[in-house]
Structures are given as C-alpha cells and as structure tokens.
Design a protein around this motif. Sequence first.
Motif, mmCIF file in Angstrom:
data_model
loop_
_atom_site.group_PDB
_atom_site.id
_atom_site.type_symbol
_atom_site.label_atom_id
_atom_site.label_comp_id
_atom_site.label_asym_id
_atom_site.label_seq_id
_atom_site.Cartn_x
_atom_site.Cartn_y
_atom_site.Cartn_z
ATOM 1 N N LEU A 80 -9.392 -0.221 -8.483
ATOM 2 C CA LEU A 80 -10.031 0.652 -7.291
ATOM 3 C C LEU A 80 -8.832 1.250 -6.469
ATOM 4 O O LEU A 80 -8.583 2.076 -5.753
ATOM 5 C CB LEU A 80 -10.568 -0.161 -6.431
ATOM 6 N N THR A 81 -7.828 0.053 -6.570
ATOM 7 C CA THR A 81 -6.494 1.373 -6.179
ATOM 8 C C THR A 81 -5.205 1.352 -7.061
ATOM 9 O O THR A 81 -5.599 0.813 -8.411
ATOM 10 C CB THR A 81 -5.215 0.036 -5.225
ATOM 11 N N ARG A 82 -4.176 1.873 -6.313
ATOM 12 C CA ARG A 82 -3.255 1.443 -7.376
ATOM 13 C C ARG A 82 -2.015 2.497 -6.068
ATOM 14 O O ARG A 82 -1.573 2.511 -5.298
ATOM 15 C CB ARG A 82 -3.537 3.108 -8.554
ATOM 16 N N LYS A 83 -0.038 1.892 -6.820
ATOM 17 C CA LYS A 83 0.232 2.055 -6.278
ATOM 18 C C LYS A 83 1.164 3.320 -6.200
ATOM 19 O O LYS A 83 1.933 3.266 -7.514
ATOM 20 C CB LYS A 83 1.273 0.269 -6.312
ATOM 21 N N VAL A 84 1.720 3.818 -5.123
ATOM 22 C CA VAL A 84 2.360 4.809 -4.863
ATOM 23 C C VAL A 84 3.566 4.751 -4.001
ATOM 24 O O VAL A 84 3.127 4.493 -2.778
ATOM 25 C CB VAL A 84 1.618 5.745 -4.532
ATOM 26 N N GLY A 85 4.571 4.306 -4.361
ATOM 27 C CA GLY A 85 5.932 3.640 -3.489
ATOM 28 C C GLY A 85 5.540 2.723 -3.304
ATOM 29 O O GLY A 85 5.124 1.691 -3.494
ATOM 30 N N ARG A 86 6.061 2.993 -1.452
ATOM 31 C CA ARG A 86 5.548 1.113 -0.842
ATOM 32 C C ARG A 86 3.521 1.205 -0.328
ATOM 33 O O ARG A 86 3.282 1.029 -0.084
ATOM 34 C CB ARG A 86 6.331 1.315 0.257
ATOM 35 N N ASN A 87 2.950 2.700 -0.751
ATOM 36 C CA ASN A 87 1.975 2.500 -0.210
ATOM 37 C C ASN A 87 0.857 2.357 -1.243
ATOM 38 O O ASN A 87 0.805 2.174 -2.636
ATOM 39 C CB ASN A 87 1.436 4.114 0.640
ATOM 40 N N ILE A 88 -0.362 1.660 -0.818
ATOM 41 C CA ILE A 88 -1.678 1.655 -2.314
ATOM 42 C C ILE A 88 -2.292 2.506 -1.528
ATOM 43 O O ILE A 88 -3.277 2.663 -0.602
ATOM 44 C CB ILE A 88 -2.410 -0.203 -1.244
ATOM 45 N N GLN A 89 -3.032 3.088 -2.611
ATOM 46 C CA GLN A 89 -3.558 4.393 -2.721
ATOM 47 C C GLN A 89 -5.202 3.524 -3.192
ATOM 48 O O GLN A 89 -4.987 3.487 -4.636
ATOM 49 C CB GLN A 89 -3.129 5.503 -2.735
ATOM 50 N N LEU A 90 -6.203 4.387 -3.472
ATOM 51 C CA LEU A 90 -7.409 4.149 -3.757
ATOM 52 C C LEU A 90 -7.961 5.300 -5.182
ATOM 53 O O LEU A 90 -6.764 6.438 -4.598
ATOM 54 C CB LEU A 90 -8.468 4.494 -2.636
ATOM 55 N N THR A 91 -7.742 4.604 -5.813
ATOM 56 C CA THR A 91 -8.701 5.813 -7.216
ATOM 57 C C THR A 91 -9.478 6.565 -7.275
ATOM 58 O O THR A 91 -10.136 6.247 -5.878
ATOM 59 C CB THR A 91 -8.855 5.065 -8.543
ATOM 60 N N ALA A 92 -10.052 6.966 -7.924
ATOM 61 C CA ALA A 92 -11.525 7.700 -8.263
ATOM 62 C C ALA A 92 -12.525 6.475 -7.269
ATOM 63 O O ALA A 92 -13.779 6.871 -7.271
ATOM 64 C CB ALA A 92 -11.856 9.023 -9.007
#
Length: 325
Positions: free
Chosen positions: A50-62
């Motif tokens: 449901l989530t993925r790490k992008v740099g220092r942030n956490i973003q949602l997957t589709a």
Amino acid sequence: MHHASFRQLEALTLVARHESVSRAADALHVTQPAISLQLRTLEDICGIALTRKVGRNIQLTAAGEVMLEFSERILRLWEQAADELAALRGVTSGTLRIGAVTTAEHLLPPLLVPFTMERPDVRLKLQVGNRAEIVNMLARHEIDLAIMGTPPRELRTNAARFARHPMAFVASPGHQLMKKKKLTLNDVMAANLLVRERGSGTRTAIERLFREAGHPLNFGSEVSSNEAIKRMVSAGLGIGFLSVHACGLEFEAGLLAILPMQEHPVEADWHVMHLTDQPIPKVAAAFQDYVIEHGQELVERELEGAYKQSGRRRKPRADGAAAAE
C-alpha cells in the motif's frame, strides 16, 4: 479479505496525509514502530503493498490510493454513526472538523468558545492554512466546514454569509503618515505597502480597491504571512493592508494603528461552507446554524474593541453594518 481495524485504517490515512510514519505517529500519539506494524498488518490483510518509500517520504501505491479512499469513507461514516446515536440521546456530540483561512484564525475564538462551552461533549479539530490548503482539505473531506471570504469556484459548496470582514491600512503609531489628517491612496502608494500573496482575501480586496480608483497595482512587497507583515509594519518598515480581526492584539499593545483614510473600512463577507455532494455531521450543522445566527453579533463585539484600541471608533451605516471614523 480479512477484517481490518479502525486503527489500521487511521494509520494509513495519517501516513498518506503527512507522507511520514514519524509525523503520523506524532498525530496519533503513538510510537513509530506501532504505526509501521499497523501498516504491515493492513498490507498483509490486503495482500498487496500500500505504500512505498520515496527519498525521505512515504507515498501510496495505486492500491494504497484505492484503500485510502475507502478508509476515509469508512472512518467518516463511523463518526457520523456516533453522532446520530448521540442525537437520539439528546446530546450534541462528535468532532467538529473545521478549517479556516489564516486571516480567520483570530475570528474563530469568539465563535467557537461559546458554542463548545454550551456543548461539552463536542470535540474540536481546527485546521488553519492558506486558501489553497483549506480548499484542498475540504475537497479531500478532511474537514466538514470551511470559513473563508469567497467560496471556491473549483468546488460545489453550500455557502452562507455570516459576518462582515473589515480590512484596513495599518502602520506603526509613530509612522509619519499617522500625522496627516486626510490620507489618499497616493500617499499609501508612495510608502512601502506590504500585501498578502495572490489569491488571499485581503490581496483580492486591495487589488479591487486600487482598480476601482484607477491606480496601478504597484505594491512594495508581497508577504505570505499576516504575522510577518505585522512584525515588519510595527518595526516601521512600511504599511500593511490587513484584516482588522488579525490586528486586535497589536492594537491593544500599541504596536499598530489604523491609518486615517476615507476608504476605511474596506469590507467583504465571511462565509461558512460545506460540500454539496454529501450531508454533514450533526455537530457541523449545529455549528453552521450557530455561526449564521450569532456570527455578526459576536464579530461586532470583537471589532468594537479592536477599533477602540486603535484610537478610532465605528459608527452605524445605512446598511446596518458599521464604518470607522
């Protein structure tokens, strides 16, 4: 799919909002490992990341975006169910989720205090931000009610006027323009005029004032914060155009005063609004009715004090509002 808990859904919504596990943990007053565990458990239940790490942030997957939408709806329905049950018991309770533009931050206490004191079971969740932030919160259903000057065109809202919004040119009491008996916009244009960013209510009002007077929109500086403008103006670094609501404490402390101009006050309307595509909780509806019924009266009390502290007074106008002398 196995049953998920409300805590897991709440963890997902907060991580999505803050793009951070640590900030979500702070919002829930729990530890970071607790939030991570809730997310991992929810992903195990869903069978997909449901989530993925992008740099220092956490973003949602589709998949996370899909789950977020349903999580927000489920949590909102649960809150509404609690409010409906409380209403059957004759109790006005629940969480009043309200957002206000920065300028209205000083307007809300005289409205919220008497409302919540009469309803001790009501919890308050207040969000303050610039216009774009509040509009986005309303669109994402993060708040049920919004208070701002002009209703947003990009959303379908049910908006009601509840009070007048006076704005004025302010300066340090020792500013040289304070010594003049009659000031014009030409005098203001010759000074370092500090205004809010484009899109804000006070910026829209001053642009309209200058256009109607046939003056070019030449402002000294653009500042994205009322507090910054007040600090700069009180230090003698220019003149500000601000909401009278926002300057009450500075008037009282003798840091700011209203310039003696015929154009004062420049007035607009405060609106309280909600989205038209869904019903709002009973506690939000109750506050909206309260603001519409009592808002102008409560705001007038605050304004009388603000004008008195600034060394000016207000007189009744033909339209029932008041003007400064």
